[in-house]
Enzyme design. Sequence first.
Site, PDB file in Angstrom:
ATOM      1  N   ASN A  58       5.003   1.738   9.324  1.00 35.28           N
ATOM      2  CA  ASN A  58       5.598   2.444   8.190  1.00 35.28           C
ATOM      3  C   ASN A  58       6.215   3.754   8.664  1.00 35.28           C
ATOM      4  O   ASN A  58       5.750   4.387   9.612  1.00 35.28           O
ATOM      5  CB  ASN A  58       4.603   2.646   7.043  1.00 35.28           C
ATOM      6  CG  ASN A  58       3.322   3.339   7.411  1.00 35.28           C
ATOM      7  OD1 ASN A  58       2.799   3.193   8.512  1.00 35.28           O
ATOM      8  ND2 ASN A  58       2.777   4.092   6.475  1.00 35.28           N
ATOM      9  N   GLU A  60       7.642   7.208   6.918  1.00 32.32           N
ATOM     10  CA  GLU A  60       7.759   7.993   5.687  1.00 32.32           C
ATOM     11  C   GLU A  60       8.955   8.927   5.722  1.00 32.32           C
ATOM     12  O   GLU A  60       9.498   9.231   6.785  1.00 32.32           O
ATOM     13  CB  GLU A  60       6.482   8.806   5.466  1.00 32.32           C
ATOM     14  CG  GLU A  60       5.278   7.943   5.165  1.00 32.32           C
ATOM     15  CD  GLU A  60       4.018   8.738   4.911  1.00 32.32           C
ATOM     16  OE1 GLU A  60       3.072   8.143   4.379  1.00 32.32           O
ATOM     17  OE2 GLU A  60       3.958   9.945   5.232  1.00 32.32           O
ATOM     18  N   CYS A  69       8.153   0.486   4.575  1.00 29.51           N
ATOM     19  CA  CYS A  69       6.847  -0.098   4.862  1.00 29.51           C
ATOM     20  C   CYS A  69       6.876  -0.807   6.215  1.00 29.51           C
ATOM     21  O   CYS A  69       7.942  -1.215   6.692  1.00 29.51           O
ATOM     22  CB  CYS A  69       6.465  -1.097   3.785  1.00 29.51           C
ATOM     23  SG  CYS A  69       6.303  -0.391   2.137  1.00 29.51           S
ATOM     24  N   GLU A  71       5.903  -3.797   6.959  1.00 30.21           N
ATOM     25  CA  GLU A  71       6.355  -5.182   6.840  1.00 30.21           C
ATOM     26  C   GLU A  71       7.881  -5.261   6.820  1.00 30.21           C
ATOM     27  O   GLU A  71       8.489  -6.089   7.506  1.00 30.21           O
ATOM     28  CB  GLU A  71       5.797  -5.829   5.562  1.00 30.21           C
ATOM     29  CG  GLU A  71       4.297  -5.822   5.480  1.00 30.21           C
ATOM     30  CD  GLU A  71       3.701  -4.594   4.794  1.00 30.21           C
ATOM     31  OE1 GLU A  71       2.612  -4.714   4.202  1.00 30.21           O
ATOM     32  OE2 GLU A  71       4.327  -3.502   4.837  1.00 30.21           O
ATOM     33  N   CYS A 102       3.297  -4.542  -0.426  1.00 32.99           N
ATOM     34  CA  CYS A 102       3.741  -4.090  -1.748  1.00 32.99           C
ATOM     35  C   CYS A 102       4.698  -5.133  -2.333  1.00 32.99           C
ATOM     36  O   CYS A 102       5.120  -6.068  -1.654  1.00 32.99           O
ATOM     37  CB  CYS A 102       4.425  -2.723  -1.643  1.00 32.99           C
ATOM     38  SG  CYS A 102       6.085  -2.766  -0.920  1.00 32.99           S
ATOM     39  N   CYS A 105       8.023  -5.547  -0.407  1.00 32.96           N
ATOM     40  CA  CYS A 105       7.846  -6.273   0.855  1.00 32.96           C
ATOM     41  C   CYS A 105       7.631  -7.763   0.604  1.00 32.96           C
ATOM     42  O   CYS A 105       8.150  -8.600   1.338  1.00 32.96           O
ATOM     43  CB  CYS A 105       6.678  -5.704   1.647  1.00 32.96           C
ATOM     44  SG  CYS A 105       7.044  -4.085   2.363  1.00 32.96           S
TER      45      CYS A 105
END
Length: 150
Positions: A58, A60, A69, A71, A102, A105
Amino acid sequence: MGNQNTVLENTGSVRTECVKQLIQKAYEAQAYAYVPYSDFAVGAALLCADGTIVTGCNIENAAYTPTSCAERTAVCKAVSEGRRAFRAIAIVGGHGQYLAPCGVCRQVLMEFADPDQFEVILARNEKDYQVLLLRDLLPYAFSQADLARV
């Protein structure tokens, strides 16, 4: 990893040895996570149909919305390298809990994977993990088939 036949059981499921390797690779990717705001590092290892493993972490952003993310990082990296068929993904991170992808994803994975065959491996460690099908995580997904009905 070799070709797809070396990573699959006779049932079509990813072999246990490969699951453990995916989890290891996801932990390696987690170490690269850029998480200055949440301190919630996540790693993912994506198994491509050709046996290649592509990792992601991930990343940010101060504005939050541009955050990526682990994934999606792995999927985008794989697609940018010409891979568009996937078998499984292992996800690790956080603070020792099982981490499911999430919703965004899940939808991205749906674009490139067969939801009835694609395995999502949620791991606390190499010995403590759950394997779910993408269909179970996103039962009413919007897919390419829905666009064909338009």
